[in-house]
Motif scaffolding. Structure first.
Motif, PDB file in Angstrom:
ATOM      1  N   ASP A  85       0.833  -1.125  -0.006  1.00  0.00           N
ATOM      2  CA  ASP A  85      -0.074  -0.139   0.036  1.00  0.00           C
ATOM      3  C   ASP A  85       0.887   1.243  -0.121  1.00  0.00           C
ATOM      4  OD1 ASP A  85      -2.282  -1.551  -0.035  1.00  0.00           O
ATOM      5  OD2 ASP A  85      -2.608  -1.426   2.060  1.00  0.00           O
ATOM      6  N   THR A  86       0.288   2.371  -0.074  1.00  0.00           N
ATOM      7  CA  THR A  86       0.817   3.769   0.136  1.00  0.00           C
ATOM      8  C   THR A  86       1.873   3.752   1.234  1.00  0.00           C
ATOM      9  OG1 THR A  86      -0.923   4.684  -1.300  1.00  0.00           O
ATOM     10  CG2 THR A  86       0.535   6.248   0.102  1.00  0.00           C
ATOM     11  N   LEU A  87       3.108   4.113   1.047  1.00  0.00           N
ATOM     12  CA  LEU A  87       4.077   4.578   1.902  1.00  0.00           C
ATOM     13  C   LEU A  87       4.096   5.834   2.347  1.00  0.00           C
ATOM     14  CD1 LEU A  87       6.505   3.076   3.720  1.00  0.00           C
ATOM     15  CD2 LEU A  87       8.000   4.151   2.084  1.00  0.00           C
ATOM     16  N   HIS A  88       3.812   5.992   3.959  1.00  0.00           N
ATOM     17  CA  HIS A  88       3.622   7.271   4.460  1.00  0.00           C
ATOM     18  C   HIS A  88       4.668   7.659   5.170  1.00  0.00           C
ATOM     19  CE1 HIS A  88      -0.603   7.431   3.333  1.00  0.00           C
ATOM     20  NE2 HIS A  88      -0.664   6.241   3.940  1.00  0.00           N
ATOM     21  N   ASN A  89       5.403   8.865   4.823  1.00  0.00           N
ATOM     22  CA  ASN A  89       6.559   9.249   5.554  1.00  0.00           C
ATOM     23  C   ASN A  89       6.006  10.329   6.300  1.00  0.00           C
ATOM     24  OD1 ASN A  89       8.074   8.807   2.464  1.00  0.00           O
ATOM     25  ND2 ASN A  89       8.303   7.488   4.167  1.00  0.00           N
ATOM     26  N   VAL A  90       6.669  10.477   7.734  1.00  0.00           N
ATOM     27  CA  VAL A  90       6.236  11.678   8.575  1.00  0.00           C
ATOM     28  C   VAL A  90       7.532  12.152   9.242  1.00  0.00           C
ATOM     29  CG1 VAL A  90       5.242  12.550  10.604  1.00  0.00           C
ATOM     30  CG2 VAL A  90       3.961  10.855   9.222  1.00  0.00           C
ATOM     31  N   THR A  91       7.922  13.494   8.720  1.00  0.00           N
ATOM     32  CA  THR A  91       9.330  13.969   9.336  1.00  0.00           C
ATOM     33  C   THR A  91       8.733  15.329   9.959  1.00  0.00           C
ATOM     34  OG1 THR A  91       9.793  15.139   7.208  1.00  0.00           O
ATOM     35  CG2 THR A  91      10.280  13.053   7.351  1.00  0.00           C
ATOM     36  N   GLU A  92      10.117  15.929  10.236  1.00  0.00           N
ATOM     37  CA  GLU A  92       9.916  17.184  10.899  1.00  0.00           C
ATOM     38  C   GLU A  92       9.310  18.564   9.797  1.00  0.00           C
ATOM     39  OE1 GLU A  92      13.677  18.539  12.514  1.00  0.00           O
ATOM     40  OE2 GLU A  92      13.801  16.703  13.884  1.00  0.00           O
ATOM     41  N   ASP A  93       9.723  17.982   8.469  1.00  0.00           N
ATOM     42  CA  ASP A  93       9.211  19.087   7.664  1.00  0.00           C
ATOM     43  C   ASP A  93       7.735  18.729   7.069  1.00  0.00           C
ATOM     44  OD1 ASP A  93      11.678  19.997   7.633  1.00  0.00           O
ATOM     45  OD2 ASP A  93      12.585  18.731   6.181  1.00  0.00           O
ATOM     46  N   GLY A  94       7.209  17.458   7.510  1.00  0.00           N
ATOM     47  CA  GLY A  94       5.817  17.255   7.091  1.00  0.00           C
ATOM     48  C   GLY A  94       5.505  15.887   6.684  1.00  0.00           C
ATOM     49  N   SER A  95       4.492  15.630   5.906  1.00  0.00           N
ATOM     50  CA  SER A  95       4.433  14.067   5.629  1.00  0.00           C
ATOM     51  C   SER A  95       4.427  13.989   4.124  1.00  0.00           C
ATOM     52  CB  SER A  95       3.059  13.645   6.105  1.00  0.00           C
ATOM     53  OG  SER A  95       1.776  14.601   5.444  1.00  0.00           O
ATOM     54  N   PHE A  96       5.130  12.924   3.598  1.00  0.00           N
ATOM     55  CA  PHE A  96       4.988  12.635   2.319  1.00  0.00           C
ATOM     56  C   PHE A  96       4.588  11.183   1.794  1.00  0.00           C
ATOM     57  CE2 PHE A  96       8.685  15.261   3.755  1.00  0.00           C
ATOM     58  CZ  PHE A  96       8.344  16.273   3.132  1.00  0.00           C
ATOM     59  N   GLU A  97       4.191  10.950   0.837  1.00  0.00           N
ATOM     60  CA  GLU A  97       3.641   9.862   0.214  1.00  0.00           C
ATOM     61  C   GLU A  97       3.975   9.191  -0.986  1.00  0.00           C
ATOM     62  OE1 GLU A  97      -0.514  10.055  -0.374  1.00  0.00           O
ATOM     63  OE2 GLU A  97      -1.046  10.172   1.980  1.00  0.00           O
ATOM     64  N   HIS A  98       4.601   7.914  -0.823  1.00  0.00           N
ATOM     65  CA  HIS A  98       4.840   7.192  -1.980  1.00  0.00           C
ATOM     66  C   HIS A  98       4.014   6.116  -2.471  1.00  0.00           C
ATOM     67  CE1 HIS A  98       9.028   8.831  -1.437  1.00  0.00           C
ATOM     68  NE2 HIS A  98       8.686   8.847  -0.281  1.00  0.00           N
ATOM     69  N   SER A  99       3.633   5.944  -3.566  1.00  0.00           N
ATOM     70  CA  SER A  99       2.941   4.691  -4.199  1.00  0.00           C
ATOM     71  C   SER A  99       3.417   3.830  -4.045  1.00  0.00           C
ATOM     72  CB  SER A  99       2.562   5.245  -5.708  1.00  0.00           C
ATOM     73  OG  SER A  99       1.812   6.251  -6.030  1.00  0.00           O
ATOM     74  N   GLY A 100       2.528   2.647  -3.722  1.00  0.00           N
ATOM     75  CA  GLY A 100       3.329   1.235  -3.133  1.00  0.00           C
ATOM     76  C   GLY A 100       3.481   0.328  -4.609  1.00  0.00           C
ATOM     77  N   GLY A 101       4.351  -0.408  -4.210  1.00  0.00           N
ATOM     78  CA  GLY A 101       4.866  -1.350  -5.522  1.00  0.00           C
ATOM     79  C   GLY A 101       4.183  -2.597  -5.590  1.00  0.00           C
ATOM     80  N   LYS A 102       4.115  -3.369  -6.449  1.00  0.00           N
ATOM     81  CA  LYS A 102       3.441  -4.708  -6.705  1.00  0.00           C
ATOM     82  C   LYS A 102       3.987  -5.326  -7.732  1.00  0.00           C
ATOM     83  CE  LYS A 102      -0.182  -2.332  -9.467  1.00  0.00           C
ATOM     84  NZ  LYS A 102      -1.673  -2.167  -9.463  1.00  0.00           N
ATOM     85  N   GLY A 103       3.910  -6.696  -7.635  1.00  0.00           N
ATOM     86  CA  GLY A 103       4.440  -7.520  -8.916  1.00  0.00           C
ATOM     87  C   GLY A 103       4.674  -8.900  -8.422  1.00  0.00           C
ATOM     88  N   TRP A 104       4.883  -9.711  -9.299  1.00  0.00           N
ATOM     89  CA  TRP A 104       5.112 -10.959  -8.898  1.00  0.00           C
ATOM     90  C   TRP A 104       6.764 -11.592  -8.542  1.00  0.00           C
ATOM     91  CZ3 TRP A 104       1.889 -14.803  -8.478  1.00  0.00           C
ATOM     92  CH2 TRP A 104       0.322 -14.849  -9.037  1.00  0.00           C
ATOM     93  N   ARG A 105       6.816 -12.287  -7.646  1.00  0.00           N
ATOM     94  CA  ARG A 105       8.205 -12.560  -7.124  1.00  0.00           C
ATOM     95  C   ARG A 105       8.112 -14.066  -6.817  1.00  0.00           C
ATOM     96  NH1 ARG A 105       8.743  -8.206  -2.076  1.00  0.00           N
ATOM     97  NH2 ARG A 105       7.796  -6.642  -2.976  1.00  0.00           N
ATOM     98  N   PHE A 106       9.434 -14.694  -6.923  1.00  0.00           N
ATOM     99  CA  PHE A 106       9.806 -16.225  -6.533  1.00  0.00           C
ATOM    100  C   PHE A 106       9.296 -16.329  -5.075  1.00  0.00           C
ATOM    101  CE2 PHE A 106      12.632 -19.362  -5.068  1.00  0.00           C
ATOM    102  CZ  PHE A 106      12.397 -20.447  -5.951  1.00  0.00           C
ATOM    103  N   ALA A 107       9.004 -17.537  -4.900  1.00  0.00           N
ATOM    104  CA  ALA A 107       8.659 -18.023  -3.369  1.00  0.00           C
ATOM    105  C   ALA A 107       8.855 -19.439  -3.239  1.00  0.00           C
ATOM    106  CB  ALA A 107       7.331 -17.790  -2.914  1.00  0.00           C
ATOM    107  N   TYR A 108       9.360 -19.854  -2.045  1.00  0.00           N
ATOM    108  CA  TYR A 108       9.306 -21.357  -1.590  1.00  0.00           C
ATOM    109  C   TYR A 108       8.721 -21.401  -0.222  1.00  0.00           C
ATOM    110  CZ  TYR A 108      13.903 -19.922   0.360  1.00  0.00           C
ATOM    111  OH  TYR A 108      14.944 -19.399   1.090  1.00  0.00           O
ATOM    112  N   ALA A 109       8.673 -22.782   0.093  1.00  0.00           N
ATOM    113  CA  ALA A 109       8.094 -22.923   1.453  1.00  0.00           C
ATOM    114  C   ALA A 109       8.778 -24.542   2.004  1.00  0.00           C
ATOM    115  CB  ALA A 109       6.207 -22.976   1.561  1.00  0.00           C
TER     116      ALA A 109
END
Length: 276
Positions: A174-198
């Protein structure tokens, strides 16, 4: 008188000849003694067949770190100082095949519900002084695996097993929210397929002749990938992968022989033995 003696002699001779003949007609039949019963053998159990499964779990995800590109007075690569993911629930389903008493395979799909993320990063604020950002987001994933299991044996309806799986995961941050002394910023979240094992271990228990309760643990590893996009002079960012520890419970319905039903004995009819 002579005739009377002759008749008596003839009758005696006739009785002596006919006696054995009539005696032969009344010989008793031979005695029939049943053969000793052979041992009763159980029918061999033929394992195999398709099954379907449904599972729910509670899992704990471990954030393995992340880094990102910075564009500013000191361009380069930054990394998260800390990062933690909260636990969440999952639900899954699958279809499999019991090859024999000890080996089975299945294909599973599990939807991992939202796991909240909280982390921190360090940087330079607008006034040129160092500052720390509090970062929050969450991720969800669809985990698809092809699995193989070894059923170790069955005792009192309980069958312990071990297994392993390989496949892929579709991960969405989901969207990444950054909160600093200068205020808040947002980054759109990444998505995609990845390798996995179990890797997994657990035990099943016979509820009926076709239904089994399955309780187990599964460790899943999802490879790293894109975590967020560029914004405010920072990004994109990538996580280094996610480790997932799951406590699972579910049901399996076996269309073939599940090994839960007791085999029926074969009844033998002994053949009669005639003795003279």
């Amino acid at each position: 008188m002579f005739n009377t003696a002759r008749m008596a002699l003839f009758a005696a001779l006739l009785a002596g000849v006919a006696g054995p003949v009539f005696a032969a007609d009344f010989v008793e039949p031979p005695v029939v003694e049943p053969a000793p019963p052979p041992p009763v053998y159980e029918q061999p159990v033929e394992y195999g067949g398709w099954y379907i499964r449904g599972d729910i779990d509670y899992h704990w995800s471990k954030f393995r770190g992340g880094d990102y590109i910075t564009y500013g007075p000191a361009p380069g690569t930054g990394r998260f100082d800390s990062g933690k993911l909260e636990g969440a629930f999952s639900a899954g389903a699958g279809v499999g095949y019991q090859i024999n008493q000890y080996f089975r395979t299945d294909l599973t799909a599990d939807w991992m519900s939202k796991s909240d993320f909280r982390g921190s990063t360090s940087g330079i604020c607008l006034d040129g002084d160092p500052c720390t950002s509090t970062d929050t987001s969450s991720y969800t994933a669809l985990l698809l695996l092809a699995n193989a299991y070894v059923d170790i044996g069955t005792w009192h309806g309980i069958t312990p097993y071990v297994g392993a799986g390989i496949g892929g995961a579709w991960v969405k941050w989901d969207t990444l929210h950054n909160v600093t002394e200068d205020g808040s910023f947002e980054h759109s979240g990444g998505k995609g397929w990845r390798f996995a094992y179990a890797a997994m271990a657990g035990a099943s228990y016979c509820l009926t002749d076709r239904v089994k309760l399955d309780i187990g643990y599964r460790y899943s590893h999802i490879e790293g990938g894109k975590m967020f996009d560029f914004a405010s002079g920072v990004g994109p960012g990538h996580d280094k992968g996610i480790n997932v520890h799951e406590v699972r419970g579910g049901l399996r319905y076996q269309f073939g022989n599940s090994g839960c039903a007791q085999p029926e004995p074969i009844a033998y009819e002994p053949e009669p033995v005639y003795t003279k």
